[in-house]
Design a protein around this motif. Structure first.
Motif, mmCIF file in Angstrom:
data_model
loop_
_atom_site.group_PDB
_atom_site.id
_atom_site.type_symbol
_atom_site.label_atom_id
_atom_site.label_comp_id
_atom_site.label_asym_id
_atom_site.label_seq_id
_atom_site.Cartn_x
_atom_site.Cartn_y
_atom_site.Cartn_z
ATOM 1 N N GLY A 1 6.946 -7.571 4.211
ATOM 2 C CA GLY A 1 7.305 -7.586 5.612
ATOM 3 C C GLY A 1 7.282 -6.223 6.279
ATOM 4 O O GLY A 1 7.494 -6.122 7.494
ATOM 5 N N SER A 2 7.027 -5.164 5.532
ATOM 6 C CA SER A 2 6.962 -3.812 6.096
ATOM 7 C C SER A 2 5.673 -3.144 5.628
ATOM 8 O O SER A 2 5.695 -2.316 4.712
ATOM 9 N N PRO A 3 4.545 -3.506 6.189
ATOM 10 C CA PRO A 3 3.250 -3.005 5.707
ATOM 11 C C PRO A 3 3.091 -1.504 5.928
ATOM 12 O O PRO A 3 3.783 -0.885 6.729
ATOM 13 N N GLY A 4 2.144 -0.944 5.164
ATOM 14 C CA GLY A 4 1.870 0.485 5.226
ATOM 15 C C GLY A 4 2.013 1.115 3.855
ATOM 16 O O GLY A 4 2.720 0.589 2.987
ATOM 17 N N VAL A 5 1.319 2.227 3.643
ATOM 18 C CA VAL A 5 1.378 2.947 2.366
ATOM 19 C C VAL A 5 1.990 4.322 2.617
ATOM 20 O O VAL A 5 1.549 5.058 3.493
#
Length: 341
Positions: free
Chosen positions: A111-115
């Motif tokens: 639910g919290s995309p990104g790298v």
């Protein structure tokens, strides 16, 4: 003995892990046999709201859980939650709806995309390389990926394998959100948690009885007492009560004007370790040795720096009218006094 040792053994029939640094017990993990492990994930069913607190009691296979800051949820709703700490006797299991999947090298955040890469990894080339590894494993992940500090010295293949395993586990668990109350995965035990979180280079000892042969049992005997030496004759007493943990600082025979400040700063440095090995949390009240008010800001800075390196969430609350200092610490572990009754 100099250096770091991770010692894996059992105590009182419970799985346990000890971190020894230069011959001193620095951290301790002991399994709780009568409460769900932190990190356990449930499919839970909303039971009843708690008016005035903005929370909700939930039904789980292991008893009632409590979820804070609930909005738009009604009794009977089903959701996935994760255990955040140990339940106090007679109280509900503390949980969050922000489920995480954590391993040695990666944390997956549905639910919290990104790298993102840990700030402690400062080498730009290494950061870029790790971002490349993550994007190669998952070109456009729906969940977020946090690459932990242990990645700095890890092989790219090991990091990639860890990311893939956590993404697969997250997909499997998050896709199982419908149905009755059920435990979906158990939290990590002390041995796995030690591998996951104590990532700095260390000698690993796994032989049965190693707590005895490597001085851990002697250190635990000391930790069951309240007194902690601060050097130079000063000491502090760490004493849990039903309501709070009281910490009293004494200067010993030193009656010089600077003795109180010196003892308080030494206590600030020693307090996180003393709380870790004793498994203590909740409200903590510091009864400091006398020191000038002008030294309070420096003391707070020293305390903040000491807890910044600690792994358990601790909030520095501030000064009371009587000159005590208060902290609030997550109850993340079983108290040593309860385990070794």
């Amino acid at each position: 003995m100099k250096g770091r040792q991770i010692i894996l053994d059992h105590i009182e029939g419970r799985e346990a892990a000890a971190l020894m640094v230069d011959g001193q017990l620095d951290d301790l993990l002991i399994d709780s046999l009568d409460a769900p492990r932190p990190g356990t994930i449930y499919r839970a069913v909303a039971d009843r709201p708690v008016k005035g607190q903005g929370g909700m009691f939930l039904k789980t296979p292991d008893g009632m859980a409590f979820l804070r800051q609930v909005k738009g949820m009604a009794p009977g709703d089903v959701l996935l939650v994760q255990v955040t700490g140990l339940a106090e006797p007679g109280k509900a299991i503390p949980v969050t709806h922000k489920v995480l999947f954590k391993s040695r090298y990666a944390i997956v955040t549905p639910g919290s995309p990104g790298v993102n890469v840990s700030r402690s990894i400062r080498d730009d080339d290494r950061r870029d390389a790790l971002l490349g590894v993550a994007h190669e494993v998952a070109e456009a992940p729906e969940a977020g990926i946090i690459l932990r500090s242990a990645c700095a010295e890890a092989e790219d293949a090991d990091v990639a394998e860890d990311i893939a395993a956590m993404l697969d586990l997250a997909e499997q668990v998050m896709g199982d959100a419908e149905g009755p109350a059920e435990k979906l995965i158990d939290g990590d035990g002390p041995h796995v948690s030690a591998w996951r979180d104590w990532s700095e280079p260390a000698e690993v000892v796994t032989e049965a009885g190693s707590f005895d042969t490597h001085g851990v049992l002697d250190a635990l005997e000391d930790a069951q007492g309240a007194r902690v030496s601060l050097g130079g004759g000063a000491d502090m007493y760490v004493e849990p009560t039903r309501a709070l943990v009281a910490v009293d600082v004494n200067t010993g025979k030193d009656t010089s004007p600077a003795a109180g400040t010196k003892a308080n700063f030494a206590m600030a440095k020693a307090l996180p370790r003393a709380l870790r090995v004793r498994g203590l949390g909740g409200q903590i009240v510091l009864d400091l040795a006398p020191m000038p008010k002008k030294d309070r800001r420096g003391f707070e800075s020293a305390l903040r720096a000491a807890f910044k390196r600690d792994t358990i969430d601790t909030t520095l609350v501030g000064w009371t009218p009587l000159g005590h200092y208060e902290l609030q610490r997550k109850n993340a572990r079983a108290a040593l006094s309860e385990v070794l009754k």
